[in-house]
Scaffold this motif. Structure first.
Motif, PDB file in Angstrom:
ATOM      1  N   GLY A 228       0.796  -1.214   0.000  1.00  0.00           N
ATOM      2  CA  GLY A 228       0.000   0.000   0.000  1.00  0.00           C
ATOM      3  C   GLY A 228       0.831   1.268   0.000  1.00  0.00           C
ATOM      4  N   ALA A 229       2.089   1.194   0.361  1.00  0.00           N
ATOM      5  CA  ALA A 229       2.953   2.371   0.383  1.00  0.00           C
ATOM      6  C   ALA A 229       4.253   2.112  -0.376  1.00  0.00           C
ATOM      7  CB  ALA A 229       3.251   2.766   1.833  1.00  0.00           C
ATOM      8  N   VAL A 230       5.039   1.148   0.093  1.00  0.00           N
ATOM      9  CA  VAL A 230       6.352   0.903  -0.495  1.00  0.00           C
ATOM     10  C   VAL A 230       6.240   0.470  -1.955  1.00  0.00           C
ATOM     11  CG1 VAL A 230       8.472  -0.446  -0.301  1.00  0.00           C
ATOM     12  CG2 VAL A 230       7.275   0.296   1.765  1.00  0.00           C
ATOM     13  N   ALA A 231       5.314  -0.448  -2.245  1.00  0.00           N
ATOM     14  CA  ALA A 231       5.199  -0.965  -3.614  1.00  0.00           C
ATOM     15  C   ALA A 231       4.835   0.128  -4.602  1.00  0.00           C
ATOM     16  CB  ALA A 231       4.162  -2.086  -3.663  1.00  0.00           C
ATOM     17  N   TYR A 232       3.964   1.058  -4.192  1.00  0.00           N
ATOM     18  CA  TYR A 232       3.578   2.117  -5.121  1.00  0.00           C
ATOM     19  C   TYR A 232       4.707   3.103  -5.360  1.00  0.00           C
ATOM     20  CZ  TYR A 232      -1.206   0.523  -5.454  1.00  0.00           C
ATOM     21  OH  TYR A 232      -2.325  -0.234  -5.720  1.00  0.00           O
ATOM     22  N   LEU A 233       5.518   3.359  -4.337  1.00  0.00           N
ATOM     23  CA  LEU A 233       6.697   4.199  -4.553  1.00  0.00           C
ATOM     24  C   LEU A 233       7.607   3.562  -5.598  1.00  0.00           C
ATOM     25  CD1 LEU A 233       7.545   5.224  -0.873  1.00  0.00           C
ATOM     26  CD2 LEU A 233       6.602   6.696  -2.661  1.00  0.00           C
ATOM     27  N   ALA A 234       7.829   2.247  -5.475  1.00  0.00           N
ATOM     28  CA  ALA A 234       8.690   1.541  -6.424  1.00  0.00           C
ATOM     29  C   ALA A 234       8.045   1.495  -7.811  1.00  0.00           C
ATOM     30  CB  ALA A 234       8.968   0.124  -5.931  1.00  0.00           C
ATOM     31  N   TYR A 235       6.739   1.244  -7.856  1.00  0.00           N
ATOM     32  CA  TYR A 235       6.049   1.110  -9.138  1.00  0.00           C
ATOM     33  C   TYR A 235       6.063   2.419  -9.929  1.00  0.00           C
ATOM     34  CZ  TYR A 235       2.169   0.815 -12.450  1.00  0.00           C
ATOM     35  OH  TYR A 235       1.405   0.880 -13.579  1.00  0.00           O
ATOM     36  N   PHE A 236       5.728   3.536  -9.273  1.00  0.00           N
ATOM     37  CA  PHE A 236       5.685   4.803  -9.994  1.00  0.00           C
ATOM     38  C   PHE A 236       7.082   5.269 -10.388  1.00  0.00           C
ATOM     39  CE2 PHE A 236       1.485   5.286  -7.780  1.00  0.00           C
ATOM     40  CZ  PHE A 236       0.725   5.225  -8.944  1.00  0.00           C
ATOM     41  N   ALA A 237       8.074   4.931  -9.584  1.00  0.00           N
ATOM     42  CA  ALA A 237       9.454   5.223  -9.988  1.00  0.00           C
ATOM     43  C   ALA A 237       9.802   4.450 -11.252  1.00  0.00           C
ATOM     44  CB  ALA A 237      10.424   4.873  -8.859  1.00  0.00           C
ATOM     45  N   LEU A 238       9.318   3.226 -11.350  1.00  0.00           N
ATOM     46  CA  LEU A 238       9.558   2.409 -12.538  1.00  0.00           C
ATOM     47  C   LEU A 238       8.848   2.992 -13.758  1.00  0.00           C
ATOM     48  CD1 LEU A 238      11.070  -0.251 -13.167  1.00  0.00           C
ATOM     49  CD2 LEU A 238       8.897  -1.449 -12.848  1.00  0.00           C
ATOM     50  N   VAL A 239       7.594   3.457 -13.569  1.00  0.00           N
ATOM     51  CA  VAL A 239       6.851   4.080 -14.670  1.00  0.00           C
ATOM     52  C   VAL A 239       7.610   5.288 -15.195  1.00  0.00           C
ATOM     53  CG1 VAL A 239       4.756   5.356 -15.275  1.00  0.00           C
ATOM     54  CG2 VAL A 239       4.583   3.245 -13.945  1.00  0.00           C
ATOM     55  N   ASP A 240       8.107   6.134 -14.293  1.00  0.00           N
ATOM     56  CA  ASP A 240       8.858   7.314 -14.720  1.00  0.00           C
ATOM     57  C   ASP A 240      10.170   6.940 -15.386  1.00  0.00           C
ATOM     58  OD1 ASP A 240       6.947   9.055 -13.888  1.00  0.00           O
ATOM     59  OD2 ASP A 240       8.057   9.860 -12.184  1.00  0.00           O
ATOM     60  N   GLY A 241      10.795   5.870 -14.908  1.00  0.00           N
ATOM     61  CA  GLY A 241      12.115   5.510 -15.413  1.00  0.00           C
ATOM     62  C   GLY A 241      12.106   4.831 -16.765  1.00  0.00           C
ATOM     63  N   VAL A 242      11.149   3.927 -16.996  1.00  0.00           N
ATOM     64  CA  VAL A 242      11.172   3.124 -18.225  1.00  0.00           C
ATOM     65  C   VAL A 242       9.892   3.251 -19.052  1.00  0.00           C
ATOM     66  CG1 VAL A 242      12.727   1.464 -17.152  1.00  0.00           C
ATOM     67  CG2 VAL A 242      10.274   1.031 -17.103  1.00  0.00           C
ATOM     68  N   GLY A 243       8.906   4.018 -18.565  1.00  0.00           N
ATOM     69  CA  GLY A 243       7.660   4.178 -19.312  1.00  0.00           C
ATOM     70  C   GLY A 243       6.604   3.174 -18.868  1.00  0.00           C
ATOM     71  N   PRO A 244       5.318   3.498 -19.078  1.00  0.00           N
ATOM     72  CA  PRO A 244       4.249   2.626 -18.582  1.00  0.00           C
ATOM     73  C   PRO A 244       4.198   1.263 -19.243  1.00  0.00           C
ATOM     74  CG  PRO A 244       3.356   4.370 -19.977  1.00  0.00           C
ATOM     75  CD  PRO A 244       4.796   4.710 -19.718  1.00  0.00           C
ATOM     76  N   ARG A 245       4.517   1.180 -20.546  1.00  0.00           N
ATOM     77  CA  ARG A 245       4.416  -0.104 -21.228  1.00  0.00           C
ATOM     78  C   ARG A 245       5.409  -1.101 -20.669  1.00  0.00           C
ATOM     79  NH1 ARG A 245       6.737  -2.643 -25.569  1.00  0.00           N
ATOM     80  NH2 ARG A 245       8.173  -0.919 -25.864  1.00  0.00           N
ATOM     81  N   ARG A 246       6.655  -0.683 -20.505  1.00  0.00           N
ATOM     82  CA  ARG A 246       7.668  -1.589 -19.976  1.00  0.00           C
ATOM     83  C   ARG A 246       7.507  -1.790 -18.472  1.00  0.00           C
ATOM     84  NH1 ARG A 246      13.248   0.705 -21.868  1.00  0.00           N
ATOM     85  NH2 ARG A 246      13.999  -1.183 -20.824  1.00  0.00           N
ATOM     86  N   ALA A 247       7.092  -0.746 -17.749  1.00  0.00           N
ATOM     87  CA  ALA A 247       6.906  -0.890 -16.303  1.00  0.00           C
ATOM     88  C   ALA A 247       5.821  -1.909 -15.985  1.00  0.00           C
ATOM     89  CB  ALA A 247       6.551   0.459 -15.679  1.00  0.00           C
ATOM     90  N   ASN A 248       4.758  -1.923 -16.772  1.00  0.00           N
ATOM     91  CA  ASN A 248       3.644  -2.818 -16.484  1.00  0.00           C
ATOM     92  C   ASN A 248       3.934  -4.269 -16.855  1.00  0.00           C
ATOM     93  OD1 ASN A 248       2.096  -0.909 -15.262  1.00  0.00           O
ATOM     94  ND2 ASN A 248       0.845  -0.455 -17.040  1.00  0.00           N
ATOM     95  N   LEU A 249       5.108  -4.521 -17.426  1.00  0.00           N
ATOM     96  CA  LEU A 249       5.526  -5.913 -17.607  1.00  0.00           C
ATOM     97  C   LEU A 249       5.744  -6.605 -16.263  1.00  0.00           C
ATOM     98  CD1 LEU A 249       8.092  -5.532 -20.531  1.00  0.00           C
ATOM     99  CD2 LEU A 249       5.755  -6.384 -20.653  1.00  0.00           C
ATOM    100  N   VAL A 250       5.840  -5.801 -15.202  1.00  0.00           N
ATOM    101  CA  VAL A 250       5.982  -6.372 -13.865  1.00  0.00           C
ATOM    102  C   VAL A 250       4.809  -7.287 -13.531  1.00  0.00           C
ATOM    103  CG1 VAL A 250       4.806  -4.544 -12.577  1.00  0.00           C
ATOM    104  CG2 VAL A 250       6.662  -5.805 -11.502  1.00  0.00           C
ATOM    105  N   PHE A 251       3.661  -7.025 -14.161  1.00  0.00           N
ATOM    106  CA  PHE A 251       2.480  -7.831 -13.855  1.00  0.00           C
ATOM    107  C   PHE A 251       2.541  -9.219 -14.496  1.00  0.00           C
ATOM    108  CE2 PHE A 251       1.171  -3.541 -12.937  1.00  0.00           C
ATOM    109  CZ  PHE A 251       0.538  -3.700 -11.717  1.00  0.00           C
ATOM    110  N   TYR A 252       3.554  -9.469 -15.309  1.00  0.00           N
ATOM    111  CA  TYR A 252       3.817 -10.836 -15.752  1.00  0.00           C
ATOM    112  C   TYR A 252       4.533 -11.625 -14.657  1.00  0.00           C
ATOM    113  CZ  TYR A 252       2.541 -10.189 -20.638  1.00  0.00           C
ATOM    114  OH  TYR A 252       1.845  -9.984 -21.806  1.00  0.00           O
ATOM    115  N   ALA A 253       5.341 -10.925 -13.868  1.00  0.00           N
ATOM    116  CA  ALA A 253       6.063 -11.602 -12.790  1.00  0.00           C
ATOM    117  C   ALA A 253       5.188 -11.806 -11.564  1.00  0.00           C
ATOM    118  CB  ALA A 253       7.307 -10.792 -12.413  1.00  0.00           C
ATOM    119  N   VAL A 254       4.140 -10.992 -11.416  1.00  0.00           N
ATOM    120  CA  VAL A 254       3.290 -11.067 -10.227  1.00  0.00           C
ATOM    121  C   VAL A 254       2.637 -12.436 -10.047  1.00  0.00           C
ATOM    122  CG1 VAL A 254       1.086 -10.213  -9.293  1.00  0.00           C
ATOM    123  CG2 VAL A 254       2.884  -8.607  -9.945  1.00  0.00           C
TER     124      VAL A 254
END
Length: 321
Positions: A228-254
């Protein structure tokens, strides 16, 4: 260094979001879904408020542009609030594995949203093939027969949740905010908490029926602080760093994390089909990485070609002299 940070954010997001499905399923045995969600975001908002008070200034938190406001609303309303509301309600009638499968549609939906909202983001054939292959892999990991049983009754709600986070992440990129990912998360989680409380009241849920045995407390702590806190900090940092398309590939690992977590904590078995799914997911990631490398090489070639043309143009007057 940036690649290491992105890899670290990817792994942390996958681990924390992957464990969420198991924790949500455990907590729903004791808490109504929207009330559970509201408590989760209350805890997350308190944690983030403490972090902001000690680490951020008002200048860091103050929205300055219309893009900042849009990004905060998309963060709290779509990516965090509505996504999780649909997840928590949908998971009442689905297993954690099925929920993880459906949320793995996120990268595909993100590609579609990015193609509409972001210029120059048309997917390549290699990227589409890798995305589709990854989806097949996560279906194998969690079990394809689950989609044909009563466990999948909440799938339409979960599809809506996957669409919400995909659309929200692309809208944030489109808005081009000046606020940092941390600041947007600090604003977004309390906004999601307000939305969740409103939905809980509208649904007729009551705190009077809530009990919090140790299992429920652990579930609330995990989804409140970890995802609820830590994961979203990491997720939005990933979106900013690599873009939403590549960041959302994380949901393949989930789903992979959810499957392993179910095996380790709930005694669920990992069969041969799931192991085959791991291999298929790895192949999909390999194609997507190859597509990303090809794009970077093409961008470098175009850059050096243009630089060469500029150098020749600058050199022409000297040759004339």
């Amino acid at each position: 260094m940036s690649r290491r940070r992105h890899a670290g954010a990817f792994l942390l997001t996958a681990l924390l979001f992957g464990g969420t499905f198991v924790a949500v399923k455990a907590g729903l045995a004791y808490l109504p879904p929207l009330t559970f969600l509201a408590i989760r975001f209350d805890v997350g908002a308190v944690v983030l408020a403490g972090y902001a008070a000690t680490r951020l200034s008002w200048s860091d938190l103050r929205p300055r542009t219309a893009g900042d406001v849009v990004a905060v609303l998309a963060t709290g309303g779509l990516v965090v609030g509505l996504t999780n509301a649909l997840l928590f309600v949908g998971q009442e009638s689905t297993s954690s594995g099925v929920a993880a499968i459906v949320f793995s549609l996120n990268p595909i939906l993100t590609v579609a949203a990015a193609a509409v909202l972001l210029p120059g983001r048309r997917p390549t054939r290699l990227g589409l093939l890798g995305t589709a292959l990854g989806l097949v892999g996560v279906i194998l990991v969690a079990g394809p027969t689950a989609l044909l049983t009563g466990e999948a009754a909440g799938v339409p709600l979960l599809v809506g949740g996957a669409a919400s986070i995909a659309l929200g992440s692309v809208v944030i990129r489109w808005a081009e905010p000046t606020l940092s990912t941390t600041a947007r998360t600090v604003w977004g989680v309390p906004l999601a908490a307000l939305l969740s409380h409103g939905l809980a009241v509208a649904a007729g849920e009551s705190l009077a029926s809530v009990t919090l045995p140790p299992t429920a407390l652990v579930a609330v702590a995990y989804v409140g602080v970890g995802s609820g806190a830590v994961a979203y900090l990491a997720y939005f940092a990933l979106v900013d760093g690599v873009g939403p398309r590549r960041a959302n590939l994380v949901f393949y690992a989930v789903p992979v994390v959810s499957t392993v977590g179910g095996w380790a904590l709930l005694g669920e078995r990992i069969g041969a089909t799931a192991l085959a799914g791991f291999a298929v997911v790895a192949a999909g990631f390999a194609l997507l990485v190859a597509e990303s490398v090809d794009r970077r090489r093409l961008q470098r070639l175009v850059y050096w070609h243009r630089e060469g043309e500029r150098a020749e143009t600058r050199a022409e007057p000297r040759r004339a002299d």
